[in-house]
Enzyme design. Sequence first.
Site, short mmCIF file in Angstrom:
data_model
loop_
_atom_site.label_atom_id
_atom_site.label_comp_id
_atom_site.label_asym_id
_atom_site.label_seq_id
_atom_site.Cartn_x
_atom_site.Cartn_y
_atom_site.Cartn_z
NE ARG A 10 6.42 62.40 40.03
CZ ARG A 10 6.46 63.44 40.88
NH1 ARG A 10 7.60 64.08 41.07
NH2 ARG A 10 5.38 63.80 41.55
CB CYS A 66 13.20 62.67 43.08
SG CYS A 66 13.87 63.66 44.44
CG ASP A 87 15.96 63.84 47.71
OD1 ASP A 87 16.02 64.78 46.89
OD2 ASP A 87 15.04 63.72 48.55
NE ARG A 107 5.27 68.44 46.50
CZ ARG A 107 6.32 68.37 45.66
NH1 ARG A 107 7.06 69.43 45.44
NH2 ARG A 107 6.61 67.24 45.05
CG HIS A 118 7.84 62.36 46.57
ND1 HIS A 118 6.60 62.56 46.00
CD2 HIS A 118 8.70 63.18 45.89
CE1 HIS A 118 6.70 63.46 45.03
NE2 HIS A 118 7.96 63.85 44.95
CD GLN A 158 10.35 61.52 41.77
OE1 GLN A 158 9.92 62.66 41.64
NE2 GLN A 158 11.01 60.90 40.80
N1 CP Z 1 10.54 65.42 42.21
C1 CP Z 1 9.55 66.29 42.50
O1 CP Z 1 8.60 65.98 43.22
O2 CP Z 1 9.69 67.50 41.93
P1 CP Z 1 8.86 68.82 42.28
O3 CP Z 1 9.24 69.22 43.68
O4 CP Z 1 9.30 69.80 41.26
O5 CP Z 1 7.39 68.50 42.20
N1 NVA Z 2 13.40 65.40 49.69
C1 NVA Z 2 13.00 66.45 48.79
C2 NVA Z 2 12.30 65.89 47.60
C3 NVA Z 2 11.87 66.90 46.58
C4 NVA Z 2 11.09 66.30 45.45
C5 NVA Z 2 12.13 67.44 49.53
O1 NVA Z 2 11.26 67.01 50.29
O2 NVA Z 2 12.31 68.64 49.35
#
Ligand code: CP
Ligand code: NVA
Length: 302
Positions: free
Chosen positions: A287, A259, A219, A102, A129, A132
């Site tokens: 997930r 998400c 989101d 990530r 993502h 997700q």
């Molecule tokens: N939706 C998601 O990716 O959650 P986290 O940021 O908690 O991993």
């Molecule tokens: N768009 C958000 C998604 C989190 C799972 C971010 O990138 O923070």
Amino acid sequence: MKHLLKLLDLSKEEILELLNLADQLKYERKHGIPHPHLTGKTLGMIFQKASTRTRVSFETGMVQLGGYPLFLSANDLQIGRGEPVQDTARVLSRFLDGIMIRTFAQQEVEDLAKFGSIPIINGLTDFCHPCQVLADLMTVREYKGSLEGLKMCYIGDGNNMANSLIVGGLKVGMDVAIACPKDYQPDKAVLDFANPTGKFTMTDKPIEAAVDADVIFTDVWASMGQEGEAEQRRIAFAGYQVNDELLGAAHPDCMIQHCLPAHRGEEITEKVFEAHANEIFDEAENRLHAQKAVLVKLLGSR
Ligand code: CP
Ligand code: NVA
């Protein structure tokens, strides 16, 4: 399929194969049937950003599959002190069987795959993502029975979630309508993929995008790394909210997906969130199953 870097790289068949495998793994887990497909395998999990769901789903998923998850905070790795990704990729490829990362730049994930020799999984970048959205498609299919021909609506920032939902939805045969402010549109590569399909529409009017929707996604207005823009974004996104008025335009059986984490009172009202909490927390649970499917597909022998 060697890596999961972005959904643009996957065919419809590859996505559906992952969803089918996720369903099977979920069934086995619910019925106490062990599935140690990754015995002896180690997954490195590099995090440059915070996470609850991604970390816990991959970590517990690896354990349930008989493997070993190694949490690697970027702050504690030499990559956080400037060691090049090319070298990190080649070193970690000697130790691990796969990497989930990530981070901010999509290029970093692409470079890990280019210079390493083990499967790389994108656990979120500023661009997309994919993990997700596999869970999201799995959840919609669970509730609706199939995906082909359904209308997906997305309200809000043209961010990583929007990019992956548009590509994933279109690839599995959904119609996709999004509403976002003009200055916050999805990535050009995604629009270049979406526009020629004839099944994609983009507007700056949320109600217009929600008409007859079977599922509405939203989101946060400010993603991780955009904390400094939060105030400016609060102004730009006012009105881009999933609320009762918006739902009134959608199909009567419309699902709501998020998400998470959610900001109640911003992109979604408390009332709509709680009325659809079962769908949203099934999405979060999925997930686990969807990520296990990715792990089995990429790190396993099947
Ligand atoms: N939706 C998601 O990716 O959650 P986290 O940021 O908690 O991993
Ligand atoms: N768009 C958000 C998604 C989190 C799972 C971010 O990138 O923070």
